[in-house]
Design a protein around this motif. Structure first.
Motif, PDB file in Angstrom:
ATOM      1  N   LEU A  33      30.264  73.627-120.255  1.00  0.00           N
ATOM      2  CA  LEU A  33      31.625  73.847-118.931  1.00  0.00           C
ATOM      3  C   LEU A  33      32.124  72.463-118.806  1.00  0.00           C
ATOM      4  O   LEU A  33      33.217  72.375-118.052  1.00  0.00           O
ATOM      5  N   ASP A  34      31.791  71.627-118.687  1.00  0.00           N
ATOM      6  CA  ASP A  34      32.463  69.960-118.018  1.00  0.00           C
ATOM      7  C   ASP A  34      32.019  69.788-117.012  1.00  0.00           C
ATOM      8  O   ASP A  34      32.900  69.849-116.228  1.00  0.00           O
ATOM      9  N   LEU A  35      30.892  70.855-116.761  1.00  0.00           N
ATOM     10  CA  LEU A  35      31.021  70.649-114.880  1.00  0.00           C
ATOM     11  C   LEU A  35      29.688  70.171-114.613  1.00  0.00           C
ATOM     12  O   LEU A  35      28.058  69.848-115.426  1.00  0.00           O
ATOM     13  N   THR A  36      28.952  69.568-113.049  1.00  0.00           N
ATOM     14  CA  THR A  36      28.359  68.681-112.833  1.00  0.00           C
ATOM     15  C   THR A  36      27.722  69.790-111.608  1.00  0.00           C
ATOM     16  O   THR A  36      28.190  70.437-111.404  1.00  0.00           O
ATOM     17  N   MET A  37      26.362  69.454-111.143  1.00  0.00           N
ATOM     18  CA  MET A  37      26.869  70.551-110.477  1.00  0.00           C
ATOM     19  C   MET A  37      27.507  70.301-109.222  1.00  0.00           C
ATOM     20  O   MET A  37      27.836  71.185-108.540  1.00  0.00           O
ATOM     21  N   ASN A  38      27.953  69.015-108.346  1.00  0.00           N
ATOM     22  CA  ASN A  38      28.604  69.103-107.496  1.00  0.00           C
ATOM     23  C   ASN A  38      30.368  69.126-108.178  1.00  0.00           C
ATOM     24  O   ASN A  38      30.916  70.108-107.294  1.00  0.00           O
ATOM     25  N   THR A  39      30.497  69.333-109.116  1.00  0.00           N
ATOM     26  CA  THR A  39      32.645  69.341-109.440  1.00  0.00           C
ATOM     27  C   THR A  39      32.466  71.165-109.482  1.00  0.00           C
ATOM     28  O   THR A  39      32.915  72.140-109.119  1.00  0.00           O
ATOM     29  N   ALA A  40      30.767  71.500-109.736  1.00  0.00           N
ATOM     30  CA  ALA A  40      30.823  73.559-110.262  1.00  0.00           C
ATOM     31  C   ALA A  40      31.321  74.045-108.506  1.00  0.00           C
ATOM     32  O   ALA A  40      31.183  74.329-108.015  1.00  0.00           O
ATOM     33  N   TYR A  41      30.083  73.328-107.610  1.00  0.00           N
ATOM     34  CA  TYR A  41      30.101  73.521-106.332  1.00  0.00           C
ATOM     35  C   TYR A  41      31.683  73.664-105.699  1.00  0.00           C
ATOM     36  O   TYR A  41      32.159  74.620-105.112  1.00  0.00           O
ATOM     37  N   ALA A  42      32.262  72.622-105.715  1.00  0.00           N
ATOM     38  CA  ALA A  42      33.767  72.748-105.749  1.00  0.00           C
ATOM     39  C   ALA A  42      34.419  73.429-105.906  1.00  0.00           C
ATOM     40  O   ALA A  42      35.340  73.752-105.371  1.00  0.00           O
ATOM     41  N   LEU A  43      34.351  73.804-107.950  1.00  0.00           N
ATOM     42  CA  LEU A  43      35.065  75.005-108.355  1.00  0.00           C
ATOM     43  C   LEU A  43      34.551  75.939-106.991  1.00  0.00           C
ATOM     44  O   LEU A  43      35.574  77.037-107.188  1.00  0.00           O
ATOM     45  N   TRP A  44      33.664  76.355-106.710  1.00  0.00           N
ATOM     46  CA  TRP A  44      33.781  77.590-106.588  1.00  0.00           C
ATOM     47  C   TRP A  44      34.234  77.806-104.934  1.00  0.00           C
ATOM     48  O   TRP A  44      33.959  78.809-104.381  1.00  0.00           O
ATOM     49  N   MET A  45      34.392  76.450-104.016  1.00  0.00           N
ATOM     50  CA  MET A  45      34.865  76.714-103.018  1.00  0.00           C
ATOM     51  C   MET A  45      35.971  77.469-103.232  1.00  0.00           C
ATOM     52  O   MET A  45      37.131  77.999-102.155  1.00  0.00           O
ATOM     53  N   VAL A  46      37.087  76.684-104.356  1.00  0.00           N
ATOM     54  CA  VAL A  46      38.396  77.208-104.388  1.00  0.00           C
ATOM     55  C   VAL A  46      38.444  78.936-104.976  1.00  0.00           C
ATOM     56  O   VAL A  46      38.121  79.376-105.641  1.00  0.00           O
ATOM     57  N   ASP A  47      38.519  79.689-103.423  1.00  0.00           N
ATOM     58  CA  ASP A  47      38.712  81.142-103.793  1.00  0.00           C
ATOM     59  C   ASP A  47      40.283  81.704-104.920  1.00  0.00           C
ATOM     60  O   ASP A  47      40.752  80.880-104.618  1.00  0.00           O
ATOM     61  N   PRO A  48      40.098  82.540-106.241  1.00  0.00           N
ATOM     62  CA  PRO A  48      40.472  82.411-106.637  1.00  0.00           C
ATOM     63  C   PRO A  48      42.338  83.629-105.702  1.00  0.00           C
ATOM     64  O   PRO A  48      43.395  83.760-106.136  1.00  0.00           O
ATOM     65  N   ASP A  49      41.006  84.628-105.098  1.00  0.00           N
ATOM     66  CA  ASP A  49      42.391  85.672-104.491  1.00  0.00           C
ATOM     67  C   ASP A  49      42.788  84.972-102.827  1.00  0.00           C
ATOM     68  O   ASP A  49      43.558  85.361-102.275  1.00  0.00           O
ATOM     69  N   ALA A  50      42.287  84.027-102.913  1.00  0.00           N
ATOM     70  CA  ALA A  50      42.769  83.168-101.433  1.00  0.00           C
ATOM     71  C   ALA A  50      44.081  82.351-101.327  1.00  0.00           C
ATOM     72  O   ALA A  50      44.558  82.079-102.627  1.00  0.00           O
ATOM     73  N   GLU A  51      44.814  82.137-100.462  1.00  0.00           N
ATOM     74  CA  GLU A  51      45.285  81.078 -99.783  1.00  0.00           C
ATOM     75  C   GLU A  51      44.968  79.634-100.534  1.00  0.00           C
ATOM     76  O   GLU A  51      44.194  79.503-100.765  1.00  0.00           O
ATOM     77  N   SER A  52      46.127  78.503-100.506  1.00  0.00           N
ATOM     78  CA  SER A  52      45.289  77.091-101.051  1.00  0.00           C
ATOM     79  C   SER A  52      44.912  76.891-100.173  1.00  0.00           C
ATOM     80  O   SER A  52      45.186  76.774 -99.104  1.00  0.00           O
TER      81      SER A  52
END
Length: 142
Positions: A33-52
Motif C-alpha cells: 500500500l506504499d505505507l510505513t507503520m508511521n504513515t499507516a498510523y497517521a492515516l488511521w488518525m484521520v476519520d473519514p466520517d469526521a470534520e477535518s
C-alpha cells in the motif's frame, strides 16, 4: 521486585511484544500500500466520517511533535491520500482530510492490520477487555 511492579513489567513487555508482532505481521501488506507503520498510523488518525482536523490536533493524537506530523502528512499528501488545506479562519493552520483514494487505502490498511495482527487471535470478549484496559492505561497519568 514487588508483585505489582513485576506484573506491570510483564504487561509493558507484552504490549511491546504485541506492537512488534503487529509490525512484523503487517509490514509486507503495508509495503504493497506504499505505507510505513508511521504513515499507516497517521492515516488511521484521520476519520473519514469526521470534520477535518488541524495538524496540531493530529500531532497531539499521535503523541508526536507538530513538525513530525507535518512530515508524515506531507508524505501522505504526496501519495494522494490526504489533502492539507488552510483553515477557513486561521490561514496559519493546515486542516487534514482524506482524499477519495485515501479513504480506500485507509480502509484496506485497517483491514490488513486487523486481519494479520496478533489481536485477531482473541475472542470478542477478550478484545473488549483488552480494549477497555488499554484505553484506561492510555488515559492514566503516573
Amino acid at each position: 521486585m514487588d508483585p505489582r511492579t513485576a506484573d506491570m513489567a510483564a504487561a509493558v513487555l507484552a504490549a511491546f511484544d504485541v506492537t512488534a508482532r503487529t509490525t512484523e505481521a503487517v509490514t509486507p501488506a503495508l509495503d504493497e500500500l506504499d505505507l510505513t507503520m508511521n504513515t499507516a498510523y497517521a492515516l488511521w488518525m484521520v476519520d473519514p466520517d469526521a470534520e477535518s482536523l488541524a495538524m496540531k490536533e493530529l500531532a497531539a493524537r499521535m503523541h508526536c511533535t507538530p513538525p513530525n506530523a507535518t512530515f508524515l502528512y506531507g508524505q501522505l499528501e504526496q501519495r494522494g491520500l490526504v489533502e492539507r488545506l488552510p483553515h477557513s479562519s486561521d490561514r496559519r493552520q493546515r486542516m487534514v482530510s482524506l482524499s477519495e483514494r485515501g479513504r480506500a487505502v485507509r480502509a484496506s490498511m485497517i483491514d490488513v492490520v486487523l486481519l494479520h495482527g496478533p489481536l485477531n487471535g482473541l475472542t470478542r470478549r477478550e478484545l473488549a477487555i483488552v480494549g477497555r484496559l488499554l484505553e484506561k492505561a492510555a488515559r492514566s497519568r503516573p
